[in-house]
Design a protein around this motif. Structure first.
Motif, mmCIF file in Angstrom:
data_model
loop_
_atom_site.group_PDB
_atom_site.id
_atom_site.type_symbol
_atom_site.label_atom_id
_atom_site.label_comp_id
_atom_site.label_asym_id
_atom_site.label_seq_id
_atom_site.Cartn_x
_atom_site.Cartn_y
_atom_site.Cartn_z
ATOM 1 N N LYS A 59 58.737 -38.043 18.072
ATOM 2 C CA LYS A 59 59.991 -37.777 18.785
ATOM 3 C C LYS A 59 59.713 -37.601 20.276
ATOM 4 O O LYS A 59 59.672 -36.496 20.814
ATOM 5 C CB LYS A 59 60.658 -36.544 18.200
ATOM 6 C CG LYS A 59 61.027 -36.712 16.722
ATOM 7 C CD LYS A 59 61.698 -35.467 16.163
ATOM 8 C CE LYS A 59 62.073 -35.655 14.702
ATOM 9 N NZ LYS A 59 62.734 -34.458 14.124
ATOM 10 N N ALA A 61 61.412 -38.365 23.046
ATOM 11 C CA ALA A 61 62.454 -37.799 23.907
ATOM 12 C C ALA A 61 62.427 -36.272 23.867
ATOM 13 O O ALA A 61 62.451 -35.606 24.920
ATOM 14 C CB ALA A 61 63.828 -38.323 23.484
ATOM 15 N N GLU A 62 62.369 -35.708 22.680
ATOM 16 C CA GLU A 62 62.374 -34.252 22.548
ATOM 17 C C GLU A 62 61.104 -33.630 23.133
ATOM 18 O O GLU A 62 61.143 -32.571 23.774
ATOM 19 C CB GLU A 62 62.507 -33.853 21.073
ATOM 20 C CG GLU A 62 63.879 -34.106 20.486
ATOM 21 C CD GLU A 62 64.014 -35.503 19.890
ATOM 22 O OE1 GLU A 62 63.287 -36.417 20.336
ATOM 23 O OE2 GLU A 62 64.860 -35.685 18.979
ATOM 24 N N LEU A 63 59.979 -34.291 22.906
ATOM 25 C CA LEU A 63 58.711 -33.742 23.388
ATOM 26 C C LEU A 63 58.601 -33.797 24.906
ATOM 27 O O LEU A 63 57.996 -32.916 25.535
ATOM 28 C CB LEU A 63 57.537 -34.502 22.751
ATOM 29 C CG LEU A 63 57.382 -34.292 21.236
ATOM 30 C CD1 LEU A 63 56.361 -35.260 20.662
ATOM 31 C CD2 LEU A 63 56.968 -32.848 20.942
ATOM 32 N N GLY A 65 61.342 -33.832 26.837
ATOM 33 C CA GLY A 65 62.495 -33.111 27.374
ATOM 34 C C GLY A 65 63.391 -33.977 28.229
ATOM 35 O O GLY A 65 63.945 -33.513 29.228
ATOM 36 N N GLU A 67 66.356 -37.520 28.196
ATOM 37 C CA GLU A 67 67.359 -38.206 27.389
ATOM 38 C C GLU A 67 66.741 -39.449 26.733
ATOM 39 O O GLU A 67 65.843 -40.076 27.313
ATOM 40 C CB GLU A 67 68.551 -38.625 28.249
ATOM 41 C CG GLU A 67 69.337 -37.471 28.826
ATOM 42 C CD GLU A 67 69.939 -36.593 27.737
ATOM 43 O OE1 GLU A 67 70.405 -37.155 26.713
ATOM 44 O OE2 GLU A 67 69.932 -35.356 27.893
ATOM 45 N N PRO A 68 67.201 -39.809 25.514
ATOM 46 C CA PRO A 68 66.632 -40.962 24.811
ATOM 47 C C PRO A 68 66.621 -42.245 25.634
ATOM 48 O O PRO A 68 65.649 -42.996 25.604
ATOM 49 C CB PRO A 68 67.534 -41.106 23.583
ATOM 50 C CG PRO A 68 68.030 -39.711 23.323
ATOM 51 C CD PRO A 68 68.211 -39.106 24.695
ATOM 52 N N VAL A 71 63.553 -42.629 27.983
ATOM 53 C CA VAL A 71 62.180 -42.605 27.459
ATOM 54 C C VAL A 71 61.392 -43.836 27.862
ATOM 55 O O VAL A 71 60.196 -43.757 28.186
ATOM 56 C CB VAL A 71 62.204 -42.451 25.924
ATOM 57 C CG1 VAL A 71 60.824 -42.705 25.328
ATOM 58 C CG2 VAL A 71 62.700 -41.071 25.536
ATOM 59 N N ARG A 101 54.395 -33.273 31.559
ATOM 60 C CA ARG A 101 54.466 -33.307 30.095
ATOM 61 C C ARG A 101 53.889 -34.627 29.600
ATOM 62 O O ARG A 101 54.056 -35.662 30.246
ATOM 63 C CB ARG A 101 55.908 -33.168 29.590
ATOM 64 C CG ARG A 101 56.580 -31.855 29.958
ATOM 65 C CD ARG A 101 57.875 -31.682 29.173
ATOM 66 N NE ARG A 101 58.590 -30.479 29.581
ATOM 67 C CZ ARG A 101 59.626 -30.461 30.401
ATOM 68 N NH1 ARG A 101 60.061 -31.603 30.917
ATOM 69 N NH2 ARG A 101 60.213 -29.336 30.723
ATOM 70 N N THR A 118 67.370 -43.172 19.862
ATOM 71 C CA THR A 118 66.850 -41.825 19.619
ATOM 72 C C THR A 118 65.682 -41.449 20.525
ATOM 73 O O THR A 118 65.338 -40.271 20.648
ATOM 74 C CB THR A 118 66.370 -41.702 18.155
ATOM 75 O OG1 THR A 118 65.300 -42.640 17.940
ATOM 76 C CG2 THR A 118 67.509 -41.975 17.188
ATOM 77 N N HIS A 120 62.600 -42.418 19.869
ATOM 78 C CA HIS A 120 61.489 -42.152 18.958
ATOM 79 C C HIS A 120 60.601 -43.386 18.808
ATOM 80 O O HIS A 120 61.084 -44.518 18.743
ATOM 81 C CB HIS A 120 62.012 -41.756 17.573
ATOM 82 C CG HIS A 120 62.769 -40.467 17.580
ATOM 83 N ND1 HIS A 120 63.456 -40.008 16.471
ATOM 84 C CD2 HIS A 120 62.950 -39.525 18.547
ATOM 85 C CE1 HIS A 120 64.032 -38.840 16.756
ATOM 86 N NE2 HIS A 120 63.739 -38.533 18.019
#
Length: 377
Positions: A59, A61-63, A65, A67-68, A71, A101, A118, A120
Protein backbone atom coordinates in the motif's frame (compact mmCIF):
# COMPACT_ATOMS: atom_id res chain seq x y z
CA UNK A 1 -27.06 -68.58 4.73
CA UNK A 2 -24.82 -70.56 2.41
CA UNK A 3 -21.39 -71.92 3.21
CA UNK A 4 -20.56 -71.45 -0.45
CA UNK A 5 -21.28 -67.73 -0.27
CA UNK A 6 -18.32 -65.50 -1.04
CA UNK A 7 -17.44 -61.93 -1.90
CA UNK A 8 -14.45 -60.31 -3.53
CA UNK A 9 -12.95 -58.13 -0.82
CA UNK A 10 -9.77 -56.07 -0.61
CA UNK A 11 -7.17 -57.29 1.84
CA UNK A 12 -3.66 -56.67 3.05
CA UNK A 13 -0.97 -58.06 0.79
CA UNK A 14 2.16 -59.75 2.13
CA UNK A 15 4.44 -61.44 -0.37
CA UNK A 16 8.14 -62.04 -0.92
CA UNK A 17 7.85 -61.58 -4.68
CA UNK A 18 5.40 -59.76 -6.87
CA UNK A 19 5.44 -56.98 -9.45
CA UNK A 20 4.72 -53.47 -8.20
CA UNK A 21 3.80 -50.46 -10.32
CA UNK A 22 3.51 -46.94 -9.00
CA UNK A 23 2.29 -43.92 -10.93
CA UNK A 24 4.10 -40.69 -10.08
CA UNK A 25 2.11 -37.59 -11.02
CA UNK A 26 2.94 -33.89 -10.96
CA UNK A 27 0.38 -31.70 -9.14
CA UNK A 28 0.18 -29.39 -12.17
CA UNK A 29 1.45 -29.49 -15.74
CA UNK A 30 5.22 -29.51 -15.85
CA UNK A 31 8.17 -31.39 -17.31
CA UNK A 32 8.90 -35.13 -17.19
CA UNK A 33 12.65 -35.68 -16.95
CA UNK A 34 12.90 -39.43 -17.68
CA UNK A 35 12.08 -41.59 -20.67
CA UNK A 36 10.41 -44.96 -21.17
CA UNK A 37 12.74 -47.85 -20.43
CA UNK A 38 15.04 -45.78 -18.22
CA UNK A 39 16.20 -47.28 -14.94
CA UNK A 40 15.57 -45.05 -11.92
CA UNK A 41 16.56 -45.12 -8.26
CA UNK A 42 14.53 -44.11 -5.20
CA UNK A 43 15.75 -40.50 -5.30
CA UNK A 44 15.78 -40.00 -9.08
CA UNK A 45 13.95 -36.78 -9.96
CA UNK A 46 11.45 -37.91 -12.60
CA UNK A 47 9.52 -34.66 -13.02
CA UNK A 48 9.45 -31.01 -12.14
CA UNK A 49 6.84 -28.24 -12.14
CA UNK A 50 6.58 -24.71 -10.81
CA UNK A 51 3.87 -23.41 -8.53
CA UNK A 52 2.98 -19.77 -9.03
CA UNK A 53 4.43 -17.44 -6.43
CA UNK A 54 2.30 -15.58 -3.88
CA UNK A 55 1.10 -12.01 -4.55
CA UNK A 56 1.92 -9.30 -1.99
CA UNK A 57 0.02 -6.00 -1.99
CA UNK A 58 2.13 -3.01 -1.00
CA UNK A 59 0.00 0.00 0.00
CA UNK A 60 2.37 2.64 -1.31
CA UNK A 61 -0.04 5.58 -1.06
CA UNK A 62 -0.75 4.98 2.63
CA UNK A 63 2.89 4.32 3.48
CA UNK A 64 4.06 7.52 1.76
CA UNK A 65 1.14 9.55 3.06
CA UNK A 66 0.15 10.84 -0.39
CA UNK A 67 -2.95 10.64 -2.57
CA UNK A 68 -3.24 7.53 -4.82
CA UNK A 69 -3.10 9.62 -8.01
CA UNK A 70 0.23 11.09 -6.89
CA UNK A 71 2.00 7.77 -6.24
CA UNK A 72 3.29 7.34 -9.80
CA UNK A 73 5.50 10.44 -9.31
CA UNK A 74 7.42 8.75 -6.49
CA UNK A 75 7.73 5.18 -7.81
CA UNK A 76 11.25 3.88 -8.41
CA UNK A 77 10.09 0.70 -10.17
CA UNK A 78 7.90 -0.24 -13.11
CA UNK A 79 5.66 -3.19 -13.86
CA UNK A 80 7.86 -6.11 -14.86
CA UNK A 81 10.88 -5.03 -12.78
CA UNK A 82 12.55 -7.55 -10.50
CA UNK A 83 12.89 -6.38 -6.93
CA UNK A 84 14.72 -7.63 -3.87
CA UNK A 85 13.52 -7.72 -0.31
CA UNK A 86 14.40 -4.36 1.24
CA UNK A 87 14.79 -2.69 -2.15
CA UNK A 88 13.27 0.78 -2.52
CA UNK A 89 9.93 0.79 -4.33
CA UNK A 90 9.07 4.46 -3.83
CA UNK A 91 10.41 7.49 -1.95
CA UNK A 92 9.02 10.89 -1.01
CA UNK A 93 10.80 14.02 0.17
CA UNK A 94 9.14 17.27 1.26
CA UNK A 95 9.91 20.54 3.03
CA UNK A 96 13.47 20.81 1.77
CA UNK A 97 14.32 17.34 2.92
CA UNK A 98 12.88 17.67 6.41
CA UNK A 99 10.33 14.94 5.63
CA UNK A 100 11.60 11.76 4.04
CA UNK A 101 9.56 8.65 3.51
CA UNK A 102 10.34 5.45 1.64
CA UNK A 103 8.65 2.18 0.85
CA UNK A 104 10.68 -1.04 0.69
CA UNK A 105 9.78 -4.34 -0.91
CA UNK A 106 8.70 -6.96 1.66
CA UNK A 107 9.82 -9.85 -0.57
CA UNK A 108 11.94 -10.86 -3.54
CA UNK A 109 9.86 -10.98 -6.68
CA UNK A 110 8.53 -9.18 -9.74
CA UNK A 111 6.35 -6.08 -9.87
CA UNK A 112 3.19 -7.54 -11.35
CA UNK A 113 0.78 -4.61 -11.31
CA UNK A 114 0.19 -1.01 -10.21
CA UNK A 115 -3.31 0.19 -9.38
CA UNK A 116 -3.62 3.91 -10.08
CA UNK A 117 -6.96 4.12 -8.27
CA UNK A 118 -5.60 2.83 -4.97
CA UNK A 119 -1.91 3.60 -5.28
CA UNK A 120 -1.03 -0.02 -4.51
CA UNK A 121 1.70 -2.19 -6.04
CA UNK A 122 1.42 -5.94 -6.45
CA UNK A 123 4.62 -7.97 -6.14
CA UNK A 124 4.60 -11.67 -6.89
CA UNK A 125 7.23 -13.94 -5.39
CA UNK A 126 9.23 -16.25 -7.71
CA UNK A 127 7.65 -19.56 -8.81
CA UNK A 128 8.34 -22.40 -6.40
CA UNK A 129 9.84 -25.53 -7.98
CA UNK A 130 8.26 -28.89 -7.09
CA UNK A 131 10.43 -31.93 -7.78
CA UNK A 132 8.85 -35.37 -8.17
CA UNK A 133 11.01 -38.30 -7.10
CA UNK A 134 10.72 -41.89 -8.28
CA UNK A 135 9.94 -43.20 -4.75
CA UNK A 136 10.87 -46.76 -5.81
CA UNK A 137 13.77 -48.12 -7.82
CA UNK A 138 12.73 -49.72 -11.10
CA UNK A 139 12.10 -49.19 -14.80
CA UNK A 140 10.01 -46.41 -16.34
CA UNK A 141 7.19 -48.23 -18.12
CA UNK A 142 5.03 -45.37 -19.32
CA UNK A 143 5.36 -41.61 -19.71
CA UNK A 144 2.60 -39.05 -20.10
CA UNK A 145 4.54 -35.94 -21.18
CA UNK A 146 4.23 -33.09 -18.72
CA UNK A 147 2.08 -35.11 -16.32
CA UNK A 148 3.21 -38.48 -14.98
CA UNK A 149 5.29 -41.63 -15.22
CA UNK A 150 4.66 -45.25 -14.24
CA UNK A 151 7.55 -47.13 -12.63
CA UNK A 152 7.56 -50.90 -12.27
CA UNK A 153 9.76 -53.35 -10.39
CA UNK A 154 9.82 -56.91 -9.07
CA UNK A 155 9.60 -56.54 -5.30
CA UNK A 156 8.78 -57.97 -1.93
CA UNK A 157 5.69 -56.19 -0.68
CA UNK A 158 4.11 -55.72 2.76
CA UNK A 159 1.03 -53.66 3.53
CA UNK A 160 -0.04 -52.44 6.96
CA UNK A 161 -3.40 -51.55 8.41
CA UNK A 162 -2.56 -47.93 9.25
CA UNK A 163 0.46 -45.68 8.92
CA UNK A 164 1.75 -42.22 9.76
CA UNK A 165 4.28 -40.13 7.86
CA UNK A 166 5.07 -39.97 4.15
CA UNK A 167 7.41 -41.41 1.55
CA UNK A 168 10.94 -42.35 2.58
CA UNK A 169 13.50 -45.05 1.88
CA UNK A 170 16.23 -46.88 3.76
CA UNK A 171 17.69 -50.30 4.49
CA UNK A 172 15.64 -52.94 6.31
CA UNK A 173 16.99 -53.66 9.81
CA UNK A 174 15.42 -56.11 12.27
CA UNK A 175 15.68 -54.98 15.89
CA UNK A 176 13.95 -57.99 17.49
CA UNK A 177 14.25 -61.76 17.20
CA UNK A 178 10.58 -62.66 16.96
CA UNK A 179 7.31 -61.29 15.62
CA UNK A 180 6.01 -61.44 19.22
CA UNK A 181 8.80 -59.41 20.80
CA UNK A 182 8.08 -55.95 22.20
CA UNK A 183 10.31 -53.30 20.61
CA UNK A 184 11.77 -51.41 23.57
CA UNK A 185 13.59 -48.08 23.48
CA UNK A 186 16.86 -49.86 24.30
CA UNK A 187 16.51 -51.86 21.08
CA UNK A 188 16.87 -48.69 18.99
CA UNK A 189 20.58 -47.98 18.54
CA UNK A 190 22.45 -45.05 17.00
CA UNK A 191 23.36 -47.20 13.97
CA UNK A 192 19.65 -47.45 13.14
CA UNK A 193 19.74 -43.86 11.89
CA UNK A 194 18.55 -43.73 8.27
CA UNK A 195 17.13 -47.28 8.38
CA UNK A 196 13.69 -48.91 8.37
CA UNK A 197 13.54 -50.65 11.74
CA UNK A 198 11.38 -53.77 12.10
CA UNK A 199 9.84 -54.62 15.47
CA UNK A 200 7.48 -57.30 16.72
CA UNK A 201 4.20 -56.99 18.59
CA UNK A 202 4.45 -53.52 20.10
CA UNK A 203 6.38 -50.25 20.12
CA UNK A 204 6.16 -48.23 23.34
CA UNK A 205 5.93 -44.46 23.66
CA UNK A 206 9.58 -44.40 24.72
CA UNK A 207 10.47 -46.41 21.60
CA UNK A 208 8.74 -43.89 19.34
CA UNK A 209 10.60 -41.02 21.00
CA UNK A 210 13.93 -42.86 20.74
CA UNK A 211 13.31 -43.64 17.06
CA UNK A 212 12.69 -39.96 16.37
CA UNK A 213 15.77 -38.87 18.30
CA UNK A 214 18.05 -41.40 16.63
CA UNK A 215 16.74 -40.50 13.18
CA UNK A 216 15.31 -43.74 11.85
CA UNK A 217 13.65 -43.53 8.43
CA UNK A 218 10.83 -45.90 9.24
CA UNK A 219 9.42 -48.09 12.00
CA UNK A 220 7.26 -51.14 11.26
CA UNK A 221 5.60 -53.04 14.14
CA UNK A 222 2.49 -55.07 14.82
CA UNK A 223 0.86 -52.45 17.02
CA UNK A 224 1.08 -49.41 19.26
CA UNK A 225 -1.19 -48.51 22.15
CA UNK A 226 -3.41 -45.71 20.92
CA UNK A 227 -2.75 -43.69 24.09
CA UNK A 228 1.00 -43.88 23.44
CA UNK A 229 0.54 -42.93 19.80
CA UNK A 230 -1.65 -39.92 20.59
CA UNK A 231 0.80 -38.82 23.27
CA UNK A 232 3.61 -39.05 20.71
CA UNK A 233 1.67 -37.19 18.01
CA UNK A 234 0.38 -34.59 20.44
CA UNK A 235 -3.24 -34.88 19.33
CA UNK A 236 -6.08 -37.38 19.00
CA UNK A 237 -6.10 -39.26 15.74
CA UNK A 238 -8.72 -40.27 13.24
CA UNK A 239 -8.31 -43.23 10.92
CA UNK A 240 -9.86 -41.93 7.69
CA UNK A 241 -6.80 -40.33 6.06
CA UNK A 242 -3.22 -40.28 7.32
CA UNK A 243 0.27 -39.85 5.90
CA UNK A 244 1.00 -36.14 6.24
CA UNK A 245 2.11 -36.24 9.87
CA UNK A 246 5.41 -34.51 10.58
CA UNK A 247 6.86 -37.01 13.06
CA UNK A 248 10.39 -37.33 11.70
CA UNK A 249 9.95 -40.87 10.37
CA UNK A 250 7.30 -43.15 8.87
CA UNK A 251 5.40 -45.48 11.20
CA UNK A 252 3.44 -48.51 9.97
CA UNK A 253 1.27 -50.76 12.12
CA UNK A 254 0.76 -54.10 10.40
CA UNK A 255 -1.96 -55.37 12.75
CA UNK A 256 -3.65 -52.49 14.58
CA UNK A 257 -3.77 -50.75 17.95
CA UNK A 258 -2.51 -52.53 21.04
CA UNK A 259 -0.02 -55.34 21.57
CA UNK A 260 -0.49 -57.46 18.44
CA UNK A 261 2.17 -59.84 17.10
CA UNK A 262 3.18 -59.00 13.56
CA UNK A 263 1.99 -61.72 11.19
CA UNK A 264 4.58 -64.46 10.80
CA UNK A 265 4.47 -64.04 7.02
CA UNK A 266 5.24 -60.31 7.17
CA UNK A 267 8.01 -60.82 9.71
CA UNK A 268 9.58 -63.56 7.58
CA UNK A 269 9.53 -61.28 4.52
CA UNK A 270 11.46 -58.66 6.47
CA UNK A 271 13.86 -61.31 7.81
CA UNK A 272 14.51 -62.51 4.27
CA UNK A 273 15.30 -58.97 3.11
CA UNK A 274 17.51 -57.73 5.92
CA UNK A 275 19.79 -54.92 4.62
CA UNK A 276 17.77 -54.53 1.39
CA UNK A 277 16.98 -50.94 0.40
CA UNK A 278 13.22 -50.37 0.59
CA UNK A 279 10.60 -47.66 0.10
CA UNK A 280 8.11 -46.95 2.89
CA UNK A 281 4.96 -44.84 2.88
CA UNK A 282 2.49 -44.41 5.75
CA UNK A 283 -0.33 -42.88 3.69
CA UNK A 284 -3.63 -44.52 4.65
CA UNK A 285 -7.21 -44.01 3.48
CA UNK A 286 -9.88 -46.41 4.69
CA UNK A 287 -12.86 -44.86 2.95
CA UNK A 288 -13.58 -44.73 -0.79
CA UNK A 289 -10.42 -45.20 -2.81
CA UNK A 290 -8.66 -47.32 -0.20
CA UNK A 291 -4.95 -46.62 0.26
CA UNK A 292 -2.79 -48.82 2.47
CA UNK A 293 0.57 -48.02 4.09
CA UNK A 294 3.28 -50.05 2.41
CA UNK A 295 6.84 -51.26 2.35
CA UNK A 296 8.21 -52.00 -1.15
CA UNK A 297 11.51 -53.86 -1.41
CA UNK A 298 12.72 -53.78 -5.06
CA UNK A 299 14.45 -56.94 -6.27
CA UNK A 300 16.47 -58.00 -9.30
CA UNK A 301 14.48 -61.19 -9.99
CA UNK A 302 12.70 -61.57 -13.30
CA UNK A 303 8.94 -61.83 -12.96
CA UNK A 304 6.12 -61.75 -15.50
CA UNK A 305 3.61 -59.15 -14.22
CA UNK A 306 0.69 -60.63 -16.14
CA UNK A 307 1.11 -63.98 -14.35
CA UNK A 308 0.33 -62.45 -10.96
CA UNK A 309 -3.16 -61.76 -9.61
CA UNK A 310 -4.17 -58.42 -8.06
CA UNK A 311 -2.45 -57.90 -4.72
CA UNK A 312 -4.66 -57.76 -1.68
CA UNK A 313 -7.79 -58.99 -3.42
CA UNK A 314 -9.37 -62.32 -2.70
CA UNK A 315 -12.51 -64.36 -2.33
CA UNK A 316 -13.99 -64.10 1.15
CA UNK A 317 -15.62 -67.32 2.30
CA UNK A 318 -16.23 -69.35 5.45
CA UNK A 319 -13.00 -69.62 7.50
CA UNK A 320 -11.37 -66.66 5.69
CA UNK A 321 -9.16 -64.66 8.05
CA UNK A 322 -10.25 -61.03 7.99
CA UNK A 323 -9.54 -57.76 9.71
CA UNK A 324 -12.25 -55.23 10.62
CA UNK A 325 -11.40 -51.71 9.44
CA UNK A 326 -14.15 -49.63 11.05
CA UNK A 327 -15.03 -48.79 14.64
CA UNK A 328 -16.12 -50.14 17.08
CA UNK A 329 -14.03 -53.19 16.13
CA UNK A 330 -11.26 -51.39 14.22
CA UNK A 331 -8.13 -53.55 13.99
CA UNK A 332 -9.77 -56.73 15.31
CA UNK A 333 -8.83 -59.96 13.52
CA UNK A 334 -11.22 -62.87 13.21
CA UNK A 335 -12.57 -65.76 11.17
CA UNK A 336 -15.59 -65.62 8.89
CA UNK A 337 -18.29 -67.91 10.30
CA UNK A 338 -21.28 -66.86 8.21
CA UNK A 339 -21.99 -64.92 5.01
CA UNK A 340 -25.74 -64.20 5.05
CA UNK A 341 -27.17 -63.87 1.56
CA UNK A 342 -30.02 -61.55 2.54
CA UNK A 343 -29.50 -57.84 3.21
CA UNK A 344 -29.47 -56.71 6.85
CA UNK A 345 -30.21 -53.28 8.27
CA UNK A 346 -27.39 -51.61 10.17
CA UNK A 347 -27.48 -48.70 12.64
CA UNK A 348 -28.02 -46.18 9.85
CA UNK A 349 -31.11 -48.19 8.78
CA UNK A 350 -29.44 -48.87 5.42
CA UNK A 351 -29.82 -52.43 4.09
CA UNK A 352 -26.35 -53.89 3.35
CA UNK A 353 -24.66 -57.23 2.94
CA UNK A 354 -23.02 -58.33 6.18
CA UNK A 355 -20.57 -60.91 7.43
CA UNK A 356 -20.42 -62.65 10.80
CA UNK A 357 -16.92 -62.81 12.23
CA UNK A 358 -15.62 -64.74 15.24
CA UNK A 359 -13.04 -62.50 16.92
CA UNK A 360 -9.93 -63.85 18.63
CA UNK A 361 -11.59 -63.46 22.04
CA UNK A 362 -14.48 -65.69 20.97
CA UNK A 363 -17.12 -63.03 20.36
CA UNK A 364 -19.15 -63.28 17.15
CA UNK A 365 -19.94 -59.87 15.65
CA UNK A 366 -21.95 -58.85 12.60
CA UNK A 367 -20.48 -56.09 10.43
CA UNK A 368 -21.01 -54.78 6.88
CA UNK A 369 -18.86 -56.65 4.36
CA UNK A 370 -17.43 -53.29 3.26
CA UNK A 371 -15.96 -52.94 6.76
CA UNK A 372 -13.63 -55.94 6.52
CA UNK A 373 -10.60 -56.88 4.50
CA UNK A 374 -9.06 -60.27 3.87
CA UNK A 375 -5.63 -60.79 5.37
CA UNK A 376 -3.83 -61.87 2.24
CA UNK A 377 -0.70 -63.95 2.80
Amino acid sequence: MSEESFAYTPGLAVTSLTYVRRERSLPIKGEILVSKGQEVDFDTIVGRCYLEGQPFIVKVAELLGVEPEEVHRYLKVRVGDRVSRGGVLASYTAFLGLIKRGVESPVDGVVEAFNELTGHLTIRTPPRPIELRAYIGGIVERVIPGESVVIGTPAAFVQGIIGFGGERHGKIELAVSSNRDVLEAKDIEEYHAGKIVIGGSLATYETLEKAKRVGVVGLVVGGVKITDLERFLGYRIGVAITGREDIGFTLILTEGFGKLPMSEKAFSVFEEHQNFEAAINGATQVRAGVIRPEVIIPKKEKVVPESLGPLGEGRMKIDSIVRIIRYPYFGEIGTVVELPVELRKIETESPVRVVKVRLQDGRVVTVPRANVEIISE
